[in-house]
Design an enzyme around this catalytic site. Structure first.
Site, PDB file in Angstrom:
ATOM      1  N   GLU A 110      28.888  15.557  75.550  1.00  0.00           N
ATOM      2  CA  GLU A 110      27.756  14.690  75.903  1.00  0.00           C
ATOM      3  C   GLU A 110      28.204  13.582  76.856  1.00  0.00           C
ATOM      4  O   GLU A 110      27.472  13.209  77.778  1.00  0.00           O
ATOM      5  CB  GLU A 110      27.140  14.097  74.639  1.00  0.00           C
ATOM      6  N   GLU A 130      28.581  20.262  66.296  1.00  0.00           N
ATOM      7  CA  GLU A 130      28.042  19.321  65.314  1.00  0.00           C
ATOM      8  C   GLU A 130      27.425  20.020  64.113  1.00  0.00           C
ATOM      9  O   GLU A 130      27.482  19.513  62.985  1.00  0.00           O
ATOM     10  CB  GLU A 130      26.997  18.409  65.975  1.00  0.00           C
TER      11      GLU A 130
END
Length: 259
Positions: A110, A130
């Site tokens: 990210e 995640e």
């Protein structure tokens, strides 16, 4: 010792995330990163930034799960600019280059996606894992389906699987890959090319792209032509706008002053 190492050369800010063992980001590090990038945004002498990780194994694996286990809240205060200091930093109208030098996953991916151009070493690897930690890749869930085919984005988000630099390039997540020993030289070549360009035009490009992300074409065009975007208004009234035309007419390289 600061987890962020910086130096400046040729109007370029070089930022290295250096937090052994893996360059993971905790709340305190994220706040320092935000302060670093806010200072870059606000310093008129700086034109381009390069971000990378220390060493040759990790770019950044994202959120520090050990810190989270010790009490860092996943929804805590990441500081100005949000997680990693870039992805929510307002009005960052200067080019940022990510030089991905190794493992780039989770919040690290990210962070890289917050850059404008991504270069990677040919041994770099990527993932959005995640889901395996019982949490959501929040920024990636917003960004990735807009940048690559929906079904590929959902596969990466839902499975958390790893993919190599060639696959990342095939989906357009990485601009170019290089042998590890050439990566930083190539990043600096790109940065110097951008630093030699017109900063007011870069600012206008970045603001237009942000404005257009969730707007209809004609609405964005109207805001541009009516000079409702601050960076466009500054550009259209600038010395640099006139300098570009003069340099073309005089068959010489323009001299950009950023005003």
């Amino acid at each position: 010792m600061s987890p962020i190492k910086t130096y400046v050369e040729d109007a370029i800010l070089h930022v290295t995330l250096d937090r052994p063992k893996a360059n993971a980001i905790d709340l305190a590090t994220s706040k320092i990163m935000g302060e670093t990038f806010a200072a870059f945004r606000d310093d008129p002498s700086l034109r381009v930034a390069i971000i990378t990780g220390a060493g040759d194994k990790f770019f950044c694996p994202g959120w520090d799960l050990k810190a989270a286990a010790d009490g860092d809240a996943v929804d805590g205060d990441y500081g100005v600019g949000g997680f990693g200091g870039l992805q929510e930093l307002r009005d960052l109208n200067k080019p940022v280059i990510a030089a991905v030098n190794g493992i780039c996953c989770g919040g690290g991916l990210e962070w890289a996606l917050s850059a404008d151009i991504i270069l990677a070493a040919d041994h770099a690897s990527f993932a959005l894992p995640e889901i395996r930690s019982g949490t959501v890749a929040d920024a990636a869930s917003i960004k990735v389906p807009k940048r690559i085919p929906y079904h590929i984005a959902m596969e990466l988000l839902l499975t958390g699987r790893w993919f190599d630099v060639q696959e990342a390039k095939s989906w357009g997540l990485v601009n170019h890959s290089y042998p590890a020993e050439d990566l930083m030289a190539k990043a600096w070549d790109m940065a110097r090319l951008l630093a030699s360009g017109p900063p007011l035009v870069y600012a206008a490009i970045k603001e237009i792209v942000r404005d257009a992300e969730d707007s209809k074409f004609q609405d964005s065009m109207n805001r541009i032509t009516q000079r409702q975007l601050a960076s466009v208004d500054i550009l259209y009234a600038s010395e640099d706008q006139l300098e570009g035309a003069k340099a073309f007419a005089e068959k010489r390289d323009p001299i950009w002053k950023g005003k």
